[in-house]
Write a protein that holds these residues in place. Structure first.
Motif, PDB file in Angstrom:
ATOM      1  N   GLN A  33     -75.145  24.085 -17.092  1.00  0.00           N
ATOM      2  CA  GLN A  33     -75.827  24.838 -18.315  1.00  0.00           C
ATOM      3  C   GLN A  33     -74.884  24.403 -19.376  1.00  0.00           C
ATOM      4  OE1 GLN A  33     -78.365  26.329 -18.264  1.00  0.00           O
ATOM      5  NE2 GLN A  33     -78.151  27.053 -20.138  1.00  0.00           N
ATOM      6  N   ALA A  34     -73.655  24.481 -19.396  1.00  0.00           N
ATOM      7  CA  ALA A  34     -72.781  24.284 -20.194  1.00  0.00           C
ATOM      8  C   ALA A  34     -73.019  22.712 -21.237  1.00  0.00           C
ATOM      9  CB  ALA A  34     -71.055  24.207 -19.987  1.00  0.00           C
ATOM     10  N   LEU A  35     -73.367  21.780 -20.362  1.00  0.00           N
ATOM     11  CA  LEU A  35     -73.623  20.398 -21.006  1.00  0.00           C
ATOM     12  C   LEU A  35     -75.062  20.518 -21.752  1.00  0.00           C
ATOM     13  CD1 LEU A  35     -72.885  17.704 -21.205  1.00  0.00           C
ATOM     14  CD2 LEU A  35     -74.040  17.325 -19.030  1.00  0.00           C
ATOM     15  N   LYS A  36     -75.893  21.541 -21.371  1.00  0.00           N
ATOM     16  CA  LYS A  36     -77.142  21.626 -21.825  1.00  0.00           C
ATOM     17  C   LYS A  36     -76.951  22.359 -23.281  1.00  0.00           C
ATOM     18  CE  LYS A  36     -80.135  22.175 -17.785  1.00  0.00           C
ATOM     19  NZ  LYS A  36     -81.089  22.941 -16.965  1.00  0.00           N
ATOM     20  N   ILE A  37     -76.088  23.434 -23.073  1.00  0.00           N
ATOM     21  CA  ILE A  37     -75.738  23.963 -24.430  1.00  0.00           C
ATOM     22  C   ILE A  37     -75.234  23.020 -25.693  1.00  0.00           C
ATOM     23  CG2 ILE A  37     -74.393  25.821 -25.407  1.00  0.00           C
ATOM     24  CD1 ILE A  37     -74.828  27.422 -22.859  1.00  0.00           C
ATOM     25  N   ILE A  38     -74.376  22.192 -25.261  1.00  0.00           N
ATOM     26  CA  ILE A  38     -73.519  21.373 -25.847  1.00  0.00           C
ATOM     27  C   ILE A  38     -74.570  20.345 -26.442  1.00  0.00           C
ATOM     28  CG2 ILE A  38     -71.846  19.424 -26.221  1.00  0.00           C
ATOM     29  CD1 ILE A  38     -70.262  20.937 -24.006  1.00  0.00           C
ATOM     30  N   LEU A  39     -75.530  19.917 -25.576  1.00  0.00           N
ATOM     31  CA  LEU A  39     -76.348  18.609 -26.072  1.00  0.00           C
ATOM     32  C   LEU A  39     -77.527  19.212 -26.957  1.00  0.00           C
ATOM     33  CD1 LEU A  39     -76.464  16.534 -22.738  1.00  0.00           C
ATOM     34  CD2 LEU A  39     -75.277  16.043 -24.978  1.00  0.00           C
ATOM     35  N   LEU A  40     -77.946  20.364 -26.763  1.00  0.00           N
ATOM     36  CA  LEU A  40     -78.999  20.873 -27.291  1.00  0.00           C
ATOM     37  C   LEU A  40     -78.897  20.746 -29.048  1.00  0.00           C
ATOM     38  CD1 LEU A  40     -81.605  22.361 -27.488  1.00  0.00           C
ATOM     39  CD2 LEU A  40     -80.476  24.526 -27.407  1.00  0.00           C
ATOM     40  N   PRO A  41     -78.033  21.195 -29.554  1.00  0.00           N
ATOM     41  CA  PRO A  41     -77.778  20.895 -31.132  1.00  0.00           C
ATOM     42  C   PRO A  41     -77.872  19.467 -31.396  1.00  0.00           C
ATOM     43  CG  PRO A  41     -75.822  22.419 -30.483  1.00  0.00           C
ATOM     44  CD  PRO A  41     -76.775  21.802 -29.159  1.00  0.00           C
ATOM     45  N   LEU A  42     -77.354  18.539 -30.563  1.00  0.00           N
ATOM     46  CA  LEU A  42     -77.170  17.078 -30.757  1.00  0.00           C
ATOM     47  C   LEU A  42     -78.683  16.505 -30.674  1.00  0.00           C
ATOM     48  CD1 LEU A  42     -74.112  16.017 -28.999  1.00  0.00           C
ATOM     49  CD2 LEU A  42     -74.517  16.328 -31.208  1.00  0.00           C
ATOM     50  N   SER A  43     -79.697  17.085 -29.831  1.00  0.00           N
ATOM     51  CA  SER A  43     -80.839  16.691 -29.866  1.00  0.00           C
ATOM     52  C   SER A  43     -81.723  17.183 -30.930  1.00  0.00           C
ATOM     53  CB  SER A  43     -81.633  17.396 -28.392  1.00  0.00           C
ATOM     54  OG  SER A  43     -81.906  18.799 -28.549  1.00  0.00           O
ATOM     55  N   TRP A  44     -81.341  18.392 -31.747  1.00  0.00           N
ATOM     56  CA  TRP A  44     -82.034  18.936 -32.753  1.00  0.00           C
ATOM     57  C   TRP A  44     -81.685  17.667 -33.795  1.00  0.00           C
ATOM     58  CZ3 TRP A  44     -80.061  24.546 -31.987  1.00  0.00           C
ATOM     59  CH2 TRP A  44     -81.005  25.115 -31.154  1.00  0.00           C
ATOM     60  N   ILE A  45     -80.354  17.430 -34.091  1.00  0.00           N
ATOM     61  CA  ILE A  45     -80.027  16.477 -35.217  1.00  0.00           C
ATOM     62  C   ILE A  45     -80.608  15.123 -34.777  1.00  0.00           C
ATOM     63  CG2 ILE A  45     -78.167  15.011 -35.924  1.00  0.00           C
ATOM     64  CD1 ILE A  45     -76.249  17.610 -35.247  1.00  0.00           C
ATOM     65  N   TYR A  46     -80.829  14.689 -33.796  1.00  0.00           N
ATOM     66  CA  TYR A  46     -81.419  13.400 -33.569  1.00  0.00           C
ATOM     67  C   TYR A  46     -83.067  13.425 -33.867  1.00  0.00           C
ATOM     68  CZ  TYR A  46     -83.389   9.126 -31.124  1.00  0.00           C
ATOM     69  OH  TYR A  46     -83.923   8.098 -30.630  1.00  0.00           O
TER      70      TYR A  46
END
Length: 84
Positions: A3-16
């Motif tokens: 879950q922590a990795l999902k939370i970290i990657l979510l904003p990066l996916s929005w930026i991308y």
């Protein structure tokens, strides 16, 4: 996936996703333009990601298409540091 990795990657996916949306918009309105060639061109690969099967795919394309077409393969080479 933790879950922590999902939370970290979510904003990066929005930026991308936002960057890709802007890029596509620039193509749509004509600021960026695609190029056409008089000969057929097949492009294979992701320049940054290894281990996705690009080399076997190129070998298969060469075997399949070389009987009907003159084939050229352009590659910068794995791990290459020089330019040109």
């Amino acid at each position: 996936m933790p879950q922590a990795l999902k939370i970290i990657l979510l904003p990066l996916s929005w930026i991308y996703g936002s960057i890709m949306w802007i890029r596509n918009l620039l193509f749509d309105v004509g600021v960026l333009r695609s190029r056409s060639f008089k000969i057929p061109v097949v492009s294979v690969g992701n320049l940054r990601v290894g281990g996705t099967g690009k080399t076997p795919m190129i070998e298969c394309l060469i075997r399949t298409l070389s009987q009907e077409y003159s084939i050229a393969v352009v590659s910068r080479g794995y791990g290459r540091k020089t330019k040109g």
